[in-house]
Structure formats: structure tokens, C-alpha cells
Design an enzyme around this catalytic site. Structure first.
Site, PDB file in Angstrom:
ATOM      1  N   GLY A  57       0.933  -1.228  -0.174  1.00  0.00           N
ATOM      2  CA  GLY A  57       0.029   0.083   0.018  1.00  0.00           C
ATOM      3  C   GLY A  57       0.949   1.154   0.187  1.00  0.00           C
ATOM      4  O   GLY A  57       2.183   1.234   0.384  1.00  0.00           O
ATOM      5  N   CYS A  84       5.279  -6.243   1.647  1.00  0.00           N
ATOM      6  CA  CYS A  84       5.701  -4.916   1.872  1.00  0.00           C
ATOM      7  C   CYS A  84       4.914  -4.160   2.841  1.00  0.00           C
ATOM      8  O   CYS A  84       5.358  -4.455   4.118  1.00  0.00           O
ATOM      9  CB  CYS A  84       5.424  -4.327   0.463  1.00  0.00           C
ATOM     10  SG  CYS A  84       6.517  -2.786   0.245  1.00  0.00           S
ATOM     11  N   TYR A  85       4.131  -3.072   2.804  1.00  0.00           N
ATOM     12  CA  TYR A  85       3.337  -2.334   3.505  1.00  0.00           C
ATOM     13  C   TYR A  85       2.753  -3.519   4.466  1.00  0.00           C
ATOM     14  O   TYR A  85       2.783  -3.123   5.862  1.00  0.00           O
ATOM     15  CB  TYR A  85       2.354  -1.662   3.070  1.00  0.00           C
ATOM     16  CG  TYR A  85       1.243  -0.826   3.854  1.00  0.00           C
ATOM     17  CD1 TYR A  85       1.788   0.537   4.216  1.00  0.00           C
ATOM     18  CD2 TYR A  85       0.362  -1.334   4.524  1.00  0.00           C
ATOM     19  CE1 TYR A  85       1.010   1.169   5.421  1.00  0.00           C
ATOM     20  CE2 TYR A  85      -0.448  -0.807   5.416  1.00  0.00           C
ATOM     21  CZ  TYR A  85      -0.281   0.418   6.003  1.00  0.00           C
ATOM     22  OH  TYR A  85      -1.019   1.286   6.789  1.00  0.00           O
ATOM     23  N   HIS A 171       7.955  -7.737  -3.726  1.00  0.00           N
ATOM     24  CA  HIS A 171       6.657  -8.141  -4.191  1.00  0.00           C
ATOM     25  C   HIS A 171       6.696  -9.348  -4.939  1.00  0.00           C
ATOM     26  O   HIS A 171       7.328  -9.380  -6.020  1.00  0.00           O
ATOM     27  CB  HIS A 171       6.440  -6.962  -5.100  1.00  0.00           C
ATOM     28  CG  HIS A 171       5.785  -5.745  -4.416  1.00  0.00           C
ATOM     29  ND1 HIS A 171       4.536  -5.610  -3.915  1.00  0.00           N
ATOM     30  CD2 HIS A 171       6.363  -4.452  -3.857  1.00  0.00           C
ATOM     31  CE1 HIS A 171       4.316  -4.472  -3.269  1.00  0.00           C
ATOM     32  NE2 HIS A 171       5.618  -3.606  -3.319  1.00  0.00           N
ATOM     33  N   GLU A 173       4.512 -11.077  -6.142  1.00  0.00           N
ATOM     34  CA  GLU A 173       3.369 -11.185  -7.214  1.00  0.00           C
ATOM     35  C   GLU A 173       3.900 -10.527  -8.655  1.00  0.00           C
ATOM     36  O   GLU A 173       2.985 -10.827  -9.591  1.00  0.00           O
ATOM     37  CB  GLU A 173       2.330 -10.297  -6.811  1.00  0.00           C
ATOM     38  CG  GLU A 173       2.293  -8.734  -6.696  1.00  0.00           C
ATOM     39  CD  GLU A 173       2.580  -8.357  -5.432  1.00  0.00           C
ATOM     40  OE1 GLU A 173       3.614  -9.161  -4.816  1.00  0.00           O
ATOM     41  OE2 GLU A 173       2.591  -7.145  -4.930  1.00  0.00           O
ATOM     42  N   VAL A 228     -12.284 -10.061 -27.753  1.00  0.00           N
ATOM     43  CA  VAL A 228     -12.203 -11.158 -26.827  1.00  0.00           C
ATOM     44  C   VAL A 228     -13.456 -11.223 -25.541  1.00  0.00           C
ATOM     45  O   VAL A 228     -14.104 -11.894 -25.335  1.00  0.00           O
ATOM     46  CB  VAL A 228     -10.896 -11.561 -26.442  1.00  0.00           C
ATOM     47  CG1 VAL A 228     -10.802 -12.740 -25.467  1.00  0.00           C
ATOM     48  CG2 VAL A 228     -10.118 -11.748 -27.718  1.00  0.00           C
ATOM     49  N   ASP A 229     -13.411  -9.901 -24.908  1.00  0.00           N
ATOM     50  CA  ASP A 229     -13.700  -9.523 -23.815  1.00  0.00           C
ATOM     51  C   ASP A 229     -15.496  -9.623 -24.121  1.00  0.00           C
ATOM     52  O   ASP A 229     -16.181 -10.387 -23.233  1.00  0.00           O
ATOM     53  CB  ASP A 229     -13.520  -8.204 -23.262  1.00  0.00           C
ATOM     54  CG  ASP A 229     -11.794  -8.020 -23.127  1.00  0.00           C
ATOM     55  OD1 ASP A 229     -11.202  -9.069 -23.047  1.00  0.00           O
ATOM     56  OD2 ASP A 229     -11.402  -7.025 -23.208  1.00  0.00           O
TER      57      ASP A 229
END
Ligand code: XMP
Length: 513
Positions: A57, A84-85, A171, A173, A228-229
Site C-alpha cells: 500500500g 511490503c506495507y 513483491h 506477485e 475477446v472480452d
């Protein structure tokens, strides 16, 4: 009987990467729900999560008004991973200390792994990670010990194995983090004990149930673009509410080769006369005649699209919900903090107020493009439709520099089809996120047979990107480029030169207009 679903909760402290964490959790076949950081512990407990992740964050945990979770979270007996945060918050809430370091760590940072028994199981002795923080843990809470460090930080990762609390300063991710997914999998599978049985078909089932609950017996209208969406939304809604779905496909005449025909072929059998195909090509072309400014083109197309869509909607009588194919990166992009309009993207967000929709259905909101594709395949859409490169709303209009004419559309449509065919043949279709041709406004001298020609230059663009916010050009094999070039000058009239765009974004954008 309802199947018990394994759930991991992500508490969001305002992280730029919250959805990315959720996506990585789903990639580990565990269902992830994002909840606000202040969700009461009792509410979390009621959902019976197998684990809780604290996101990063932008705030500083040292600020008096820094976002904090309910202290009861630490009493739930559930494993917690702070990122992290999240790690720093865990530290201060459990009695440790964080401080501003002498050396700030930002971007790529090498982490040395000291303990591979638990969270960092199977991780190499040194990994490159991604960091973005202004504080670091200097004194961990009681019962915690460091499991990794960097040149400037003794606590790049820590854990209290007994309580099953873990923290990482980096991070895991982001894609620049070595073995980031392995670390998350260790947390989810080994520490939280998730079996990893969640799959995209579960998403489809859950989305179908949620749509049915939201829509009830009401009618839904969807703008189907052929991309696609919206195609995936159409398939999902059709599965969820069948006949209650009406899909409007506006052909603005700026589509790729065979696109309108493919929409018919895929959706007519499913939707029957609930697929309303409107051929508005002439209307768009006449509005665009003589216009060469990129922004003006975009605005005309956006406005005209909304009008055609709205006229069609009105003619259909009572419709209650509007369905949209919004996906997560669309939300990030429109929420961009730069405040600068680089290009005005068009979508159906600006519908006239008199269209009486009582709500919006956006079942793809949490998903990333690759997840949308997986869902599309799950729903039985053909592979070639699901894997088609993304296409902008204003279509080929923004791939013709300057004024649009039928002849120019023909050039860009045919050359685009060749680019797509050759990239597919070369087996590069999944190595490039987007690829297409552009009709540049440039004409130059060439020689065809014995004759002088003075014809157009077509540019070919192929980019790789995760999020479409930044991109790099794809190193296509020379033979593929050669074949594309030969075929375009041989098969497409009025083109005597082909160039390859070797610019990244930034400074260039992906589209040329
Ligand atoms: P740029 O050219 O801004 O494109 O680097 C980033 C991505 O967005 C797509 N794009 C659009 N998509 N409506 C859309 O739906 C638009 O007006 C639009 N303009 C650009 C582009 O194709 C690329 O994938």
C-alpha cells in the site's frame, strides 16, 4: 450439497498490485477474494479462509492515520502473509519496529535467502526481486526471525513459524521477481494447506450463479464488438440467463477481415434472433469523410457508436441491465493518475441518460486478459476467436494515418490479415500480445516490373506486453518479416514498401493514432 470452496482473503491496503496478487493466487488454483483492509475480524472468520494476505500500500505505517486491519485478524489462527506495507504493518501491530532506512531500496534488488525450510522452500540462494518501499523492519516482533536479507536490510523476509505469520519486503506477485510464484505457492499450498483445486470452470460456475442472482428474470443488453472480452461476456451471459440476453453487434465498417462474419458464425447459433447485427458502415464512413485528425476521428466514432447503440436499444423496448466486458486492466487504465488524455478511448460508458438501465453487469471485472481467454475456452468459444489479438474500439480507423477511405480500409484490412496469418504460421501468435499493420500516410517511389510506382508504405507492428501500459517490440524472425513483406507488396494493391516498427512504449504508443 454446496461444495466447500477453499478461500484465501486478500486484505487490500490500497495496493497498486492488489488484483495482481489475486491473479497469482488464482494461478496457484486457489480462489481469492479481495476485501477492504478494515473488514472486521469476525466477518473474515465467518468466511473461513485458509489464509490471509496483506497487500502492499502507498501509506507509511508510521503515520497516525495509516490504514490498519482489525487486530483480531492475528487471533484467528489463520496463516498470514504480509507483503511490503503488509509486512511492516504486521511488525508494528505485533510490537516490532520499522524505520526509514539510510539506503532506499527501489526497483530490482538482490535478496539473499537464509532459510528455505518454510515460506522460501525451493528458492535459490539469491533471487532478484522487486521492491518499492521507504521503510523497513529493523526490529521484528517477538517470536519472528529473519529468513532472507539484502545488502541494506536484515529483514527482507521474516516469519513466526509457530503462529504461521510471514512477511516479505519485496513483491512476489510481480513478474520481475524470481520465483515469486513459487513463494506464493509455498504459502498457499504448504502453509495454508490449500489443495489447489480451484479452476477457471469454477469461476464460470460462480459467475453464472452471481449473474442469475443479480439479473433474476430481467432482460440484459450487451454490446458485442467481436473482441475477446465482449465475446466471453456474451457466452457467459448466455449460459447464465439464456433468452434474457440480447446482444447488439454494431458493425462500424472498421472491423478486421471476416470479423462480422465470425461474430455471426459463433453467436447466431447460440443467440438466434437475440443477436441484433446492425450494419452501420456507411453511416460511420460518411461521418469520417475528410477527417484526418486522430482525436477527431476517435471522438466521431465514439459518439456515433453510442448513438447507433442507443437507437438500437430504444427500438428493442424494455431492457433492464447493460452488460459490459470491462476487465481489470481497463479499470486501472481509466483510473490512471496522470490525468492526461493521451488518447480518448471509447466504450459504452457514455450512454445517453434516457436509456433506463437499472444496473450494469460486468462479470469479467476482476480478470486479466489471459484469464478471460481461459474462461472463453472453458465456455466453448473457438480458439481462433479467443486468441485473436486485442482490437481497439475505433478499429482500423486508428490504423490509417490521415483520412479514411474505402480503398485505404481495404489496404489495412488485407495487410492485417496477412500479418496475422504469417505470425500464426511462424508459431509466434502467443509470443506477441498484439500485432497488426498500419497504413502510414507516406507514399514513396518504387519499381514494379519495369514501371515506376508511387505507392503507400505499410508499417507492421508486433508488441509484447503484460498490461498494455508499457510494451516492447517483438523480435520476429527475419524469415517471418520477409514473408510478411513479400506477401503484402504482392497481394495488396497500392503498397510498394513495408517497414517494421521497432519502437517500445513509451515513447511510442502501441497504436499509431
Ligand atoms: P496505446 O495505443 O494507447 O494502446 O498504446 C494500448 C492498448 O489499448 C488499445 N486501444 C484501445 N482500445 N478503445 C479500445 O477499446 C480505444 O479507443 C483504444 N485505443 C487503443 C490498443 O489497441 C492497445 O491494446
Amino acid at each position: 450439497m454446496e461444495k466447500k470452496r477453499e478461500l484465501v482473503i486478500l486484505l487490500d491496503f490500497g495496493a497498486q498490485y492488489a488484483q495482481l496478487i489475486a491473479r497469482r493466487v488464482r494461478a496457484a488454483n486457489v480462489y481469492c477474494e479481495i476485501l477492504p483492509y478494515h473488514t472486521p475480524a469476525a466477518e473474515l472468520a465467518a468466511r473461513q479462509p485458509k489464509g490471509i494476505i496483506f497487500s502492499g500500500g502507498p501509506a507509511s505505517v508510521l503515520d497516525a492515520d495509516a490504514p490498519r486491519c482489525d487486530a483480531g485478524v492475528f487471533e484467528l489462527g489463520v496463516p498470514v502473509l504480509g507483503i511490503c506495507y503488509g509486512m511492516q504493518l504486521m511488525t508494528v501491530m505485533l510490537g516490532g519496529t520499522v524505520e526509514t532506512p539510510d539506503e532506499r531500496e527501489y526497483g530490482r534488488v538482490i535478496v539473499t535467502v537464509d532459510d528455505t525450510d518454510c515460506l522460501l522452500q525451493g528458492v535459490k540462494p539469491q533471487i532478484q526481486t522487486w521492491m518499492s518501499h521507504t521503510l523497513q523492519v529493523t526490529q521484528p516482533p517477538q517470536g519472528f526471525r529473519s529468513t532472507a536479507h539484502t545488502a541494506h536490510c536484515a529483514f527482507a523476509a521474516f516469519e513466526n513459524r509457530e503462529k504461521r505469520f510471514f512477511g516479505v519486503q519485496f513483491h512476489p506477485e510481480v513478474s520481475h521477481c524470481d520465483q515469486g510464484q513459487d513463494i506464493l505457492v509455498n504459502f498457499l499450498h504448504h502453509i495454508c494447506g490449500c489443495s489447489g483445486s480451484w479452476q477457471m470452470n469454477s469461476y464460470a460456475e460462480e459467475a453464472v450463479a452471481a449473474i442469475r442472482e443479480q439479473v433474476g428474470d430481467k432482460q440484459v443488453l450487451l454490446g458485442l464488438s467481436g473482441g475477446v472480452d465482449s465475446s466471453v461476456v456474451a457466452a457467459l451471459l448466455h449460459r447464465a440467463v439464456g433468452e434474457q440476453l440480447t446482444a447488439v453487434f454494431v458493425n462500424h465498417g472498421l472491423m478486421r477481415k471476416n470479423e462480422p462474419e465470425e461474430v455471426e458464425a459463433v453467436f447466431r447459433p447460440r443467440l438466434g434472433d437475440k443477436l441484433i447485427a446492425v450494419d452501420a458502415s456507411q453511416r460511420f464512413l460518411s461521418k469520417l469523410a475528410g477527417v484526418s485528425d486522430p482525436e477527431t476521428k476517435r471522438k466521431i466514432i465514439g459518439r456515433e457508436f453510442v448513438e447507433v447503440f442507443a437507437e438500437t436499444a430504444r427500438s428493442l423496448g424494455k431492457l433492464d441491465f447493460l452488460a459490459q466486458g470491462t476487465i481489470y486492466p481497463d479499470i486501472v487504465e481509466s483510473g490512471s493518475t496522470t490525468g492526461m488524455v493521451i488518447k480518448s478511448h471509447h466504450n459504452v460508458g457514455g450512454l445517453p441518460k434516457d436509456l433506463p438501465f437499472c444496473g450494469v453487469v460486468e462479470p469479467l471485472r476482476p480478470l486479466f486478459k489471459d484469464e478471460v481467454r481461459a474462461l472463453g475456452l472453458e465456455l466453448g468459444l473457438p480458439e481462433h476467436m479467443v486468441w485473436r489479438p486485442p482490437f481497439p474500439g475505433p478499429g482500423l480507423a486508428i490504423r490509417i494515418i490521415g483520412e479514411i477511405t474505402e480503398d485505404k480500409l481495404e489496404i489495412v484490412r488485407e495487410s492485417d490479415a496477412i500479418v496475422r496469418e504469417e505470425i500464426a504460421k511462424a508459431g509466434m501468435a502467443r509470443a506477441a500480445a498484439q500485432y497488426f499493420s498500419v497504413l502510414t500516410g507516406l507514399r514513396s517511389v518504387g519499381v514494379m516490373g519495369d514501371e515506376r510506382s508511387y505507392d503507400y508504405t505499410v508499417a507492421v507492428r508486433a508488441v509484447q506486453t503484460d498490461d498494455f501500459m508499457t510494451a516492447d517490440w517483438v523480435r520476429l524472425p527475419y524469415d517471418t518479416l520477409d514473408m510478411i513483406s513479400r506477401r503484402i507488396v504482392n497481394e495488396v494493391r497500392h503498397v510498394n514498401r513495408v517497414v517494421y516498427d521497432i519502437t517500445s512504449k513509451p515513447p511510442a504508443s502501441i497504436e499509431w493514432e
